[in-house]
Design a protein around this motif. Structure first.
Motif, PDB file in Angstrom:
ATOM      1  N   LEU A  57     -18.873   0.457 -39.322  1.00  0.00           N
ATOM      2  CA  LEU A  57     -18.400  -0.564 -38.393  1.00  0.00           C
ATOM      3  C   LEU A  57     -16.929  -0.329 -38.048  1.00  0.00           C
ATOM      4  O   LEU A  57     -16.185   0.254 -38.833  1.00  0.00           O
ATOM      5  CB  LEU A  57     -18.568  -1.957 -38.995  1.00  0.00           C
ATOM      6  CG  LEU A  57     -19.997  -2.395 -39.326  1.00  0.00           C
ATOM      7  CD1 LEU A  57     -20.004  -3.803 -39.872  1.00  0.00           C
ATOM      8  CD2 LEU A  57     -20.904  -2.297 -38.108  1.00  0.00           C
ATOM      9  N   THR A  58     -16.540  -0.787 -36.886  1.00  0.00           N
ATOM     10  CA  THR A  58     -15.147  -0.712 -36.474  1.00  0.00           C
ATOM     11  C   THR A  58     -14.463  -2.038 -36.807  1.00  0.00           C
ATOM     12  O   THR A  58     -15.131  -3.030 -37.113  1.00  0.00           O
ATOM     13  CB  THR A  58     -15.025  -0.460 -34.959  1.00  0.00           C
ATOM     14  OG1 THR A  58     -15.517  -1.621 -34.266  1.00  0.00           O
ATOM     15  CG2 THR A  58     -15.794   0.785 -34.523  1.00  0.00           C
ATOM     16  N   ASP A  60     -13.092  -3.952 -34.697  1.00  0.00           N
ATOM     17  CA  ASP A  60     -13.571  -4.902 -33.683  1.00  0.00           C
ATOM     18  C   ASP A  60     -14.935  -5.466 -34.060  1.00  0.00           C
ATOM     19  O   ASP A  60     -15.222  -6.640 -33.808  1.00  0.00           O
ATOM     20  CB  ASP A  60     -13.640  -4.244 -32.305  1.00  0.00           C
ATOM     21  CG  ASP A  60     -12.279  -4.046 -31.683  1.00  0.00           C
ATOM     22  OD1 ASP A  60     -11.320  -4.745 -32.079  1.00  0.00           O
ATOM     23  OD2 ASP A  60     -12.154  -3.178 -30.793  1.00  0.00           O
ATOM     24  N   ASP A  61     -15.779  -4.630 -34.665  1.00  0.00           N
ATOM     25  CA  ASP A  61     -17.087  -5.109 -35.131  1.00  0.00           C
ATOM     26  C   ASP A  61     -16.916  -6.120 -36.255  1.00  0.00           C
ATOM     27  O   ASP A  61     -17.690  -7.077 -36.365  1.00  0.00           O
ATOM     28  CB  ASP A  61     -17.934  -3.948 -35.674  1.00  0.00           C
ATOM     29  CG  ASP A  61     -18.335  -2.930 -34.627  1.00  0.00           C
ATOM     30  OD1 ASP A  61     -18.437  -3.289 -33.438  1.00  0.00           O
ATOM     31  OD2 ASP A  61     -18.548  -1.758 -35.005  1.00  0.00           O
ATOM     32  N   ILE A  85     -24.665  -6.816 -34.895  1.00  0.00           N
ATOM     33  CA  ILE A  85     -23.458  -5.989 -34.784  1.00  0.00           C
ATOM     34  C   ILE A  85     -23.741  -4.590 -35.313  1.00  0.00           C
ATOM     35  O   ILE A  85     -23.372  -3.584 -34.690  1.00  0.00           O
ATOM     36  CB  ILE A  85     -22.277  -6.647 -35.538  1.00  0.00           C
ATOM     37  CG1 ILE A  85     -21.832  -7.913 -34.800  1.00  0.00           C
ATOM     38  CG2 ILE A  85     -21.112  -5.676 -35.705  1.00  0.00           C
ATOM     39  CD1 ILE A  85     -20.859  -8.784 -35.590  1.00  0.00           C
ATOM     40  N   ALA A  86     -24.406  -4.499 -36.451  1.00  0.00           N
ATOM     41  CA  ALA A  86     -24.717  -3.203 -37.048  1.00  0.00           C
ATOM     42  C   ALA A  86     -25.671  -2.397 -36.162  1.00  0.00           C
ATOM     43  O   ALA A  86     -25.497  -1.181 -35.996  1.00  0.00           O
ATOM     44  CB  ALA A  86     -25.313  -3.393 -38.437  1.00  0.00           C
ATOM     45  N   GLU A  88     -25.952  -2.577 -32.892  1.00  0.00           N
ATOM     46  CA  GLU A  88     -25.197  -2.114 -31.725  1.00  0.00           C
ATOM     47  C   GLU A  88     -24.312  -0.928 -32.099  1.00  0.00           C
ATOM     48  O   GLU A  88     -24.220   0.043 -31.358  1.00  0.00           O
ATOM     49  CB  GLU A  88     -24.358  -3.246 -31.133  1.00  0.00           C
ATOM     50  CG  GLU A  88     -23.494  -2.818 -29.962  1.00  0.00           C
ATOM     51  CD  GLU A  88     -24.243  -2.134 -28.816  1.00  0.00           C
ATOM     52  OE1 GLU A  88     -23.651  -1.240 -28.176  1.00  0.00           O
ATOM     53  OE2 GLU A  88     -25.416  -2.470 -28.567  1.00  0.00           O
ATOM     54  N   ARG A  89     -23.673  -1.001 -33.248  1.00  0.00           N
ATOM     55  CA  ARG A  89     -22.824   0.114 -33.690  1.00  0.00           C
ATOM     56  C   ARG A  89     -23.673   1.352 -33.901  1.00  0.00           C
ATOM     57  O   ARG A  89     -23.275   2.465 -33.544  1.00  0.00           O
ATOM     58  CB  ARG A  89     -22.066  -0.264 -34.970  1.00  0.00           C
ATOM     59  CG  ARG A  89     -21.194   0.836 -35.548  1.00  0.00           C
ATOM     60  CD  ARG A  89     -20.114   1.374 -34.640  1.00  0.00           C
ATOM     61  NE  ARG A  89     -19.484   0.337 -33.855  1.00  0.00           N
ATOM     62  CZ  ARG A  89     -18.900   0.555 -32.670  1.00  0.00           C
ATOM     63  NH1 ARG A  89     -18.868   1.756 -32.142  1.00  0.00           N
ATOM     64  NH2 ARG A  89     -18.351  -0.435 -32.005  1.00  0.00           N
TER      65      ARG A  89
END
Length: 140
Positions: A57-58, A60-61, A85-86, A88-89
């Motif tokens: 993850l970033t 931003d994430d 979120i995961a 999408e990453r």
């Protein structure tokens, strides 16, 4: 605790801690001498940030997960929000890997053509032709 102590306690670099703070993921108070002072909960938070970054993850994430960072984020079942979120990453990473794989394959083909043709220009021509075609696919 000061930034160096937090770095030692978490395995993060001082630079990373400053970056996390600038990104709004951790906070500190300023002592009268200007040094940053982090609360004890910062250790757990930074360890969680590092674990999530290590998982791909970033920052931003991670930002939408601020409310979860002070507990053991890896112990429980992730929420639907975390899973989204995961996912999408992961999709972003898969697109990047596909683009890099295509670039590698074009370069390998250009090198193979150069080896069989014996012309150094084939490498440049093949690589440039492939790069121009892929340029729009890797942008964005």
């Amino acid at each position: 605790m000061r930034i160096g102590e937090l770095a030692r306690a978490t395995g993060a670099t001082v630079r990373a801690l400053r970056h996390y703070e600038q990104a709004g993921l951790i906070g500190s108070e300023r002592e009268p001498n200007g040094y940053r002072d982090y609360g004890g909960s910062a250790v757990v938070r930074v360890r969680n940030i590092r674990a999530l970054v290590g998982a791909g993850l970033t920052l931003d994430d991670i930002r939408p997960l601020l409310g979860c960072l002070d507990g053991d984020v890896l112990a429980g079942r992730p929420s639907e929000r975390v899973l989204a979120i995961a996912r999408e990453r992961l999709a972003v990473l898969e697109r990047r890997i596909a683009a890099q794989t295509e670039a590698r394959d074009r370069l390998a083909a250009a090198l193979a053509a150069a080896g069989s043709a014996g012309a150094a220009g084939a490498v440049a021509a093949g690589a440039l032709a492939g790069h121009a075609a892929a340029g729009s696919a890797t942008e964005g």
